[in-house]
Design an enzyme around this catalytic site. Structure first.
Site, PDB file in Angstrom:
ATOM      1  CG  HIS A 159     -21.095  35.191  49.066  1.00  0.00           C
ATOM      2  ND1 HIS A 159     -22.041  34.851  48.223  1.00  0.00           N
ATOM      3  CD2 HIS A 159     -20.800  36.280  48.972  1.00  0.00           C
ATOM      4  CE1 HIS A 159     -22.109  35.851  47.606  1.00  0.00           C
ATOM      5  NE2 HIS A 159     -21.608  36.793  47.859  1.00  0.00           N
ATOM      6  CE1 TYR A 166     -17.229  37.300  48.249  1.00  0.00           C
ATOM      7  CE2 TYR A 166     -17.814  39.409  49.545  1.00  0.00           C
ATOM      8  CZ  TYR A 166     -18.039  38.347  48.277  1.00  0.00           C
ATOM      9  OH  TYR A 166     -19.249  38.598  47.460  1.00  0.00           O
TER      10      TYR A 166
END
Ligand code: ZN
Length: 458
Positions: free
Chosen positions: A108, A173
């Protein structure tokens, strides 16, 4: 000739011959042994489209960031004038690199990259919610890792980095959007699933950011609190002083959690006054909730069919074009027709998931560069082109193809030159080695690099 002279010459001749032979040997190697990849120390899923851009062209160089060993952010640069590469240099240390099982990277915290108007290169990386030890998360829950911000100590020089402690640790993100005037927006989800999506704006080359502004609201549904509204979003430059976004919905179940994702949405930000609107121009109230998203920003109702986020670009009229991933395989493309969204179309019927990025040349000329399954087996990265506004698609040039190994791609290099447009990651499903070869592709093929530089000792 005296014997002493001959005796003394013999070793010299031998030395000279060795030097010459060695020189020939070295030049032969450096001339022949140029490889197509620029590094082999990508790690795990080293690049993806959601942390973007992860590469940018500025002042004669293409700068490329990716996830390397221990999930740390690494950066390379390619000088288009000299044809020489630099890096990889480690830009920071990811807090996700200390996971208990190193064979299962979190992925991530892949780095997003931006070059500011003064030429400094920035990466934001390493976040997936952050632990409670990092403080209260006012926009969501806690997770792991720590969102961090690193910047080069000199403009255009990726060999030296420092950490700027000016972004919340909870983000994941991470995505940059740079405007023409140099303003930089940093978008991210402010934690794990149970968190809002936010942005922060910088008007001073990322030395400071405004406080986070919530864009998409995480909340439990009133009628059934077991269903919590969660989102995946992709932000990009729109026409002029606007930012466009495509997003999908994740019903985040408190009990019996699963990976369901449905529906496709779109909205637009007017940066001049920080207002948001739907495709038809109706103003939205921030943060956008599930209820208002369904009413005002829905592009495609997928029912119970799983979809996933793709990308969103605009044409010269400002109309949005987007694609999303579909569980049946091929991505689905649609565009705003002025009063409605075009019925989504699939470029290919080959099963297997696709992802990548899109170039909108005009309202009717659209090109997708996607990785996906190859007809008859194997994987490929290739272009899919439409000349009729996405009603029909033709397969274009194949960038890379293999019966054995698979590929991922980054989103496009920001402000890319034709010769350096996208990063391709190669992975071999038969191998447990998590190190990845990464390639930089452009219209002349892959940008080569001497093997001695591309093969990074580990
Ligand atoms: Zn969830």
């Amino acid at each position: 000739m005296p014997k002493w002279f001959l005796d003394s010459m013999m070793p010299m001749v031998t030395v000279l011959q060795t030097v010459v032979l060695h020189g020939v040997f070295l030049s032969a190697v450096s001339a022949d042994d140029v490889v197509e990849f620029f590094t082999d120390n990508g790690f795990g899923n080293a690049v993806a489209t959601i942390q973007h851009p992860c590469a940018e062209y500025a002042a004669g160089k293409t700068f490329l960031a990716y996830q390397g060993p221990h999930e740390d952010p690494y950066v390379c640069s390619y000088d288009h004038t000299t044809g020489r590469w630099a890096g990889p240099f480690k830009a920071g240390v990811s807090a996700l690199g200390t996971r208990p099982d190193p064979t299962k990277p979190d992925n991530h915290g892949r780095p997003a990259l931006v070059v500011d108007n003064a030429g400094y290169v920035h990466v934001v990386f390493g976040g997936h919610g952050g632990s409670p030890l990092l403080g209260h998360n006012e926009f969501g829950a806690h997770g792991s890792g720590q969102q961090m911000h690193a910047v080069t100590t000199r403009p255009g020089d990726i060999s030296s980095w420092e950490i700027l402690d000016n972004v919340p640790p909870f983000g994941t993100y991470s995505q940059f959007v740079k405007m023409d005037d140099g303003d930089i927006y940093l978008f991210y989800r402010h934690g794990p699933h149970c968190s809002d999506w936010v942005y922060q704006k910088s008007t001073d080359n990322c030395r400071t950011f405004s406080p986070p502004v919530s864009v998409l609201k995480f909340k439990a549904q009133q009628d059934d609190p077991n269903i919590r509204d969660s989102w995946y979003a992709w932000f990009n430059r729109g026409k002029g002083d606007t930012i466009v976004c495509m997003y999908i919905y994740h019903p985040c179940l408190a009990v019996d959690h699963n990976k369901q994702r449905v529906n496709v949405y779109h909205m637009k930000m007017n940066c001049a006054d920080s207002t948001w609107e739907n495709a038809a121009g109706r103003e939205l109230i921030l943060p956008v909730t599930k209820e208002s998203a369904d009413e005002l920003t829905l592009v495609y109702n997928s029912g119970t069919t799983k979809v996933n986020h793709g990308v969103c670009h605009v044409d010269e009229t400002g109309a949005a074009h987007l694609f999303f991933r579909h569980s049946a395989g091929s991505v689905r493309y649609t565009r705003w027709l002025g009063n409605s969204w075009q019925e989504p179309t699939a470029p290919t019927t080959v099963p297997g998931s696709q992802d990548g990025d899109m170039i909108v040349d005009s309202p009717t000329s659209i090109r997708l560069l996607l990785h996906g399954s190859r007809e008859g087996g194997g994987s490929e990265v290739c272009w899919w082109n439409s000349a009729d506004g996405g009603l029909t698609w033709q397969k274009g040039e194949t960038v890379i193809s293999s019966p054995d190994v698979g590929y991922n791609v980054s989103s496009f290099v920001h402000a890319a030159t034709p010769e350096a447009q996208i990063i391709v990651e190669e992975h071999d499903p038969r191998s447990s080695d998590l190190h990845r070869r990464l390639f930089l592709w452009g219209e002349k093929g892959f940008v080569g690099r001497p093997a001695s530089e591309a093969r990074v000792s580990r």
